[in-house]
Design a protein around this motif. Structure first.
Motif, short mmCIF file in Angstrom:
data_model
loop_
_atom_site.label_atom_id
_atom_site.label_comp_id
_atom_site.label_asym_id
_atom_site.label_seq_id
_atom_site.Cartn_x
_atom_site.Cartn_y
_atom_site.Cartn_z
N GLY A 21 0.82 -1.21 0.00
CA GLY A 21 0.00 0.00 0.00
C GLY A 21 0.85 1.25 0.00
O GLY A 21 0.38 2.33 -0.38
N ALA A 22 2.12 1.14 0.41
CA ALA A 22 3.03 2.30 0.38
C ALA A 22 3.36 2.67 -1.06
O ALA A 22 3.69 3.83 -1.35
CB ALA A 22 4.30 2.01 1.17
N PHE A 23 3.32 1.71 -1.99
CA PHE A 23 3.45 2.01 -3.42
C PHE A 23 2.31 2.93 -3.84
O PHE A 23 2.52 3.94 -4.52
CB PHE A 23 3.44 0.72 -4.23
N THR A 24 1.09 2.59 -3.39
CA THR A 24 -0.08 3.41 -3.70
C THR A 24 0.06 4.80 -3.09
O THR A 24 -0.30 5.81 -3.71
CB THR A 24 -1.35 2.73 -3.18
N TRP A 25 0.60 4.87 -1.87
CA TRP A 25 0.87 6.18 -1.24
C TRP A 25 1.72 7.04 -2.17
O TRP A 25 1.44 8.22 -2.39
CB TRP A 25 1.54 5.95 0.10
N GLY A 26 2.77 6.46 -2.74
CA GLY A 26 3.63 7.21 -3.65
C GLY A 26 2.90 7.67 -4.90
O GLY A 26 3.09 8.81 -5.35
N VAL A 27 2.05 6.79 -5.45
CA VAL A 27 1.26 7.18 -6.63
C VAL A 27 0.36 8.36 -6.29
O VAL A 27 0.29 9.36 -7.02
CB VAL A 27 0.42 5.99 -7.13
N LEU A 28 -0.33 8.27 -5.15
CA LEU A 28 -1.24 9.33 -4.73
C LEU A 28 -0.48 10.63 -4.49
O LEU A 28 -0.97 11.72 -4.83
CB LEU A 28 -1.99 8.92 -3.47
N ASP A 29 0.68 10.53 -3.90
CA ASP A 29 1.50 11.71 -3.63
C ASP A 29 1.76 12.48 -4.92
O ASP A 29 1.68 13.71 -4.96
CB ASP A 29 2.81 11.28 -2.97
N ARG A 30 2.07 11.74 -5.98
CA ARG A 30 2.34 12.38 -7.28
C ARG A 30 1.07 12.94 -7.91
O ARG A 30 1.07 14.06 -8.44
CB ARG A 30 3.01 11.38 -8.23
N LEU A 31 -0.03 12.19 -7.86
CA LEU A 31 -1.28 12.66 -8.46
C LEU A 31 -1.79 13.92 -7.75
O LEU A 31 -2.30 14.84 -8.38
CB LEU A 31 -2.35 11.56 -8.39
N LEU A 32 -1.62 13.95 -6.43
CA LEU A 32 -2.09 15.10 -5.65
C LEU A 32 -1.26 16.35 -5.93
O LEU A 32 -1.72 17.47 -5.70
CB LEU A 32 -2.06 14.77 -4.16
N GLU A 33 -0.05 16.17 -6.41
CA GLU A 33 0.80 17.30 -6.79
C GLU A 33 0.32 17.98 -8.07
O GLU A 33 0.61 19.14 -8.31
CB GLU A 33 2.25 16.83 -7.04
N ASP A 34 -0.38 17.23 -8.91
CA ASP A 34 -0.73 17.69 -10.25
C ASP A 34 -2.01 18.51 -10.21
O ASP A 34 -3.10 17.96 -10.02
CB ASP A 34 -0.88 16.50 -11.18
N ASP A 35 -1.90 19.81 -10.40
CA ASP A 35 -3.09 20.67 -10.31
C ASP A 35 -3.95 20.64 -11.57
O ASP A 35 -4.93 21.37 -11.69
CB ASP A 35 -2.70 22.11 -9.97
N ARG A 36 -3.60 19.76 -12.52
CA ARG A 36 -4.44 19.57 -13.70
C ARG A 36 -5.52 18.52 -13.46
O ARG A 36 -6.41 18.32 -14.29
CB ARG A 36 -3.59 19.14 -14.90
N ILE A 37 -5.44 17.83 -12.30
CA ILE A 37 -6.32 16.72 -11.99
C ILE A 37 -7.20 17.06 -10.80
O ILE A 37 -6.74 17.65 -9.82
CB ILE A 37 -5.51 15.45 -11.69
#
Length: 381
Positions: A21-37
């Motif tokens: 689930g820490a892999f998913t944490w990393g994915v979410l961390d990157r997606l949350l950075e993107d203000d286009r989403i």
């Protein structure tokens, strides 16, 4: 001055997988950075449920930055170093013992090309986590230090949240939402029998949500988005022949983890064909076009390391997920809202390299990049 492009709305479906689930944490961390989403709904099972609740609560408190901080706090609380402090009798003094164990296994790993020392350390961690879990409510107390469930319930305007658990008496999934999820409900979603045993809520007995919906995708169809991004901890990998990188146990868990995902994606693809064939009839039936996307590591994730929760391992998994999301966005962002980037016919074969433990995920990057990655996650703990 050009008008700003509207944000692309997506829903997220987060698989379980214990420490993965820490892999998913990393994915979410990157997606949350993107203000286009804009994330407009999230569903999770087991470790994915923990990520989903942390994301939804953090968004309630302070938008994307709040979500990133909640996720960081949750994974710090779930790290082996923190859990071991709650060991009965030993308590805080267990830290010294665990530092000694870690140093010993790190030393042995230098002479161990097959990763046996890492596996042994993981087994010890799993045993201690299971024993600690059987002696008290450490899971609930740790989660409640980060998540205020009363506040989560009050915010009716927050993003839709769905958490799956398995009702073993009825042989069917139970879906909690933001109005009734609790620390105990989250524990129910994570209740692998060998770790948490049975979790009782209102007279019903629950096991891990990953046994039935890993994760639940159908509720996300009611959210304001045509795109669902599935974050896989154990990827669906197509093989042309025997895979020397995967053990029988790895293959079994890959199959079991993805049985509901496979079914849901195939159902979405079937609906899409109906819309294309007869749009008017599909509209009358409430069937809409949905786009499916998957972010995963693209390689075998060893089952034997799922109970490795030490901070080094979690940090490296986070970084692996962050890089995977970054790469996915670069290749697929423009397709959001337009087409699926994943179908059951597009599953990728395993990466053509020897399997290695996730803590060496950045092997091959130049030295400066590697140092930057390590410093990036080390500040979290």
């Amino acid at each position: 001055m050009a008008a700003k492009e509207p944000k692309k709305k997506v829903t997220l479906a987060l698989q379980g997988g214990a420490s993965y689930g820490a892999f998913t944490w990393g994915v979410l961390d990157r997606l949350l950075e993107d203000d286009r989403i804009e994330i407009v709904g999230v569903s999770g099972a087991s470790a994915g449920a923990i990520n989903a609740v942390a994301l939804a609560y953090g968004m309630d408190m302070n938008g994307p930055e709040g979500a990133r901080e909640s996720l960081r706090q949750i994974w710090h609380a779930l790290s082996y170093e923190e859990i071991a402090k709650k060991m009965p009798v030993l308590g805080e003094s267990s830290s010294t013992m665990n530092k000694g164990l870690k140093a010993t296994f790190n030393f042995l790993s230098k002479f161990d090309k097959k990763g046996k020392s890492k596996q042994a350390h993981t087994m010890i961690q799993g045993a201690i986590i299971a024993w600690t879990a059987s002696k008290g409510e450490f899971f609930e107390s740790g989660i409640e230090k980060v998540i205020d469930f009363d506040e989560l319930h009050k915010n009716k305007d927050g993003i839709p949240l769905y958490v799956s658990a398995t009702d073993i008496q009825r042989h069917k999934p139970r879906i909690f939402d933001r109005t009734d999820i609790s620390a105990r409900g989250l524990k129910a979603s994570c209740a692998v029998p060998d770790i948490f045993k049975d979790v009782e809520i209102d007279g019903r007995i629950y096991w891990d949500g990953g046994f039935t919906e890993n994760p639940a995708i159908n509720p996300l169809k009611h959210c304001d988005s045509e795109d669902v991004i599935i974050i896989q901890t154990l990827p669906i990998l197509k093989r042309k022949g025997p895979d020397e990188e995967a053990t029988d146990e790895d293959l079994l868990y890959e199959l079991l983890f993805n049985s509901s995902v496979r079914k849901d994606i195939e159902h979405i693809q079937s609906d899409n064909r109906k819309v294309k064939r007869d749009p008017e009839a599909a509209e009358k039936l409430g069937i809409k076009t949905r786009h499916t996307h998957v972010i995963n590591s693209g390689k075998v994730m060893p089952r034997k390391l799922t109970m490795c929760f030490d901070q080094d391992h979690l940090g490296n998994l986070h970084d692996m997920g962050y890089e995977a999301a970054d790469k996915w966005l670069e290749e697929n962002f423009d397709k959001l809202g337009k087409e699926s980037t994943f179908s059951m016919n597009k599953a990728k074969p395993p990466s053509a390299h020897r399997r290695h433990s996730p803590h060496s995920a950045f092997k091959g990057a130049n030295e400066n990049q590697h140092k930057q990655k390590k410093s990036f996650w080390r500040k979290f703990f």
